[in-house]
Write a protein that holds these residues in place. Structure first.
Motif, short mmCIF file in Angstrom:
data_model
loop_
_atom_site.label_atom_id
_atom_site.label_comp_id
_atom_site.label_asym_id
_atom_site.label_seq_id
_atom_site.Cartn_x
_atom_site.Cartn_y
_atom_site.Cartn_z
N LYS A 1 52.77 66.93 29.59
CA LYS A 1 52.92 68.09 30.48
C LYS A 1 54.24 68.78 30.18
O LYS A 1 55.22 68.12 29.80
CB LYS A 1 52.95 67.63 31.95
CG LYS A 1 51.65 67.03 32.42
CD LYS A 1 51.78 66.48 33.82
CE LYS A 1 52.51 65.16 33.85
NZ LYS A 1 52.67 64.56 35.15
N THR B 1 49.00 70.00 29.21
CA THR B 1 49.00 70.81 30.43
C THR B 1 50.32 71.57 30.51
O THR B 1 51.38 70.99 30.27
CB THR B 1 48.86 69.90 31.67
OG1 THR B 1 47.60 69.23 31.59
CG2 THR B 1 48.95 70.67 32.97
N GLY C 1 52.89 74.57 32.61
CA GLY C 1 53.26 75.48 33.70
C GLY C 1 53.94 76.68 33.06
O GLY C 1 54.73 76.53 32.12
N ALA D 1 49.03 74.46 35.09
CA ALA D 1 49.49 73.87 36.35
C ALA D 1 49.99 74.93 37.32
O ALA D 1 49.84 74.80 38.53
CB ALA D 1 50.59 72.85 36.07
N LYS E 1 55.07 70.29 41.03
CA LYS E 1 53.69 70.49 40.56
C LYS E 1 53.33 69.62 39.36
O LYS E 1 52.17 69.25 39.19
CB LYS E 1 53.46 71.96 40.22
CG LYS E 1 53.59 72.83 41.47
CD LYS E 1 52.82 74.12 41.36
CE LYS E 1 52.80 74.80 42.73
NZ LYS E 1 52.72 76.23 42.66
N LEU E 2 54.32 69.35 38.49
CA LEU E 2 54.01 68.63 37.24
C LEU E 2 54.49 67.18 37.25
O LEU E 2 54.02 66.37 36.45
CB LEU E 2 54.69 69.33 36.05
CG LEU E 2 54.09 70.63 35.52
CD1 LEU E 2 55.03 71.27 34.51
CD2 LEU E 2 52.73 70.40 34.89
#
Ligand code: NAP
Length: 275
Positions: free
Chosen positions: A8, A34, A36, A67, A90-91
């Motif tokens: 991430k 993933t 952001g 994300a 969030k991550l």
């Protein structure tokens, strides 16, 4: 298992689908990662939220691997701090951070470097260089061991590229910043590198005179052509991935070999043939 499976991270600097950050992010997500994302904040009176819209057109193609998409102006430390806090919520911990941001006033890019004004110089350095220090610093609590930070640089920071002007000075400072950050972050097993890309057609690229440079690179570079967005995307993803985990403080040239040339090479042969 895919290269970014379970990984991430944060991607800063997508303006549209021509952005280098998007070319890198796409590789990461194609390989299971993933991300952001940030976009430049929209003006309060912009009901269409154009900045957000431009980035969302890209990231919406990967809904399950996106994300968040949140505003960030890297000139504001309070925003950077709040953004990284939100990213952590969030991550959780992150494995990569991409900084693909630069800005200078068009007037400062087009006037001779000797005439660069103080405020334009400060603005270009603030957005294009200091912001890397700021985002890395505020992201420190988030990094997993083995995490990787990558910024985007250009050959105009190593040698004089007329027309690149104040941004060349910024890239020289950015290249030095990479080395000092790599030293600082080494003990916590975080790597800091840069990709030095050949000229690519992007919003920032047009402002810096990419069109003419692309033609010249095609004649001079050992590969006899320019690089593509996809090539830069893959190299950026490599530096952000565990495949590069013995590399830090490095400037990786992804420029069809242009930087190794000490003369115009085959362009000279063409000139002789035309004479
Ligand atoms: P780009 O698509 O225009 O990306 C530049 C990004 O920087 C945009 O998303 C822009 O946001 C963002 N930005 C500017 N000021 C900001 C601020 N205060 N806060 C947050 N974000 C800000 O152009 P690019 O070519 O992909 O540029 C990415 C990086 O690659 C830059 O560092 C550039 O110098 C470098 N690079 C480019 C080339 C090339 O030929 N294109 C070659 C070598 C290196 P907005 O658009 O929303 O303003």
């Amino acid at each position: 298992m895919k290269l970014f499976e379970g990984k991430k991270g944060i991607v800063l600097g997508i303006a549209n689908d021509n952005s280098i950050a998007w070319a890198i992010a796409r590789e990461i997500m194609e390989h299971g990662g993933t991300c952001g994302f940030s976009h430049l904040p929209d003006r309060p009176d912009d009901e269409k939220k154009k900045n957000r819209m431009r980035v969302s057109k890209c990231v919406d193609q990967y809904p399950s691997q996106t994300a968040f998409l949140e505003p960030l102006d890297v000139q504001e430390d309070e925003q950077v701090e709040a953004f990284m806090k939100m990213a952590g919520e969030k991550l959780g911990k992150i494995d990569f951070l991409l900084h693909s941001i630069a800005f200078a006033d068009r007037a400062d890019l087009s006037r001779p470097t000797v005439e660069t004004g103080r405020s334009g110089f400060k603005l270009a350095m603030d957005v294009s260089v200091y912001s890397l220090i700021s985002v890395t610093n505020f992201a420190r609590p988030l990094f997993n061991p083995g995490a990787s930070v990558v910024a985007m640089t250009y050959f105009g920071g190593e040698k004089c590229v007329p027309g690149y002007n104040v941004m060349g000075i910024c890239k020289a400072a950015l290249d030095a910043t990479i080395k000092y950050l790599a030293f600082d972050m080494g003990p916590v097993d975080v790597r800091v590198n840069a990709v030095s890309a050949g000229p690519l057609k992007t919003l920032a690229g047009y402002a810096a005179g990419v069109g003419e440079m692309q033609e010249y690179y095609g004649h001079v570079a050992p590969l006899g052509r320019n690089v593509t967005h996809e090539e830069v995307g893959r190299s950026g993803a490599y530096l952000l991935s565990p495949y590069s985990n013995g590399i830090t403080g490095e400037i990786l040239h992804v420029d069809a070999g242009y930087n190794i040339m000490g003369s115009p090479g085959r362009l000279l042969d063409q000139m002789k043939a035309q004479a």
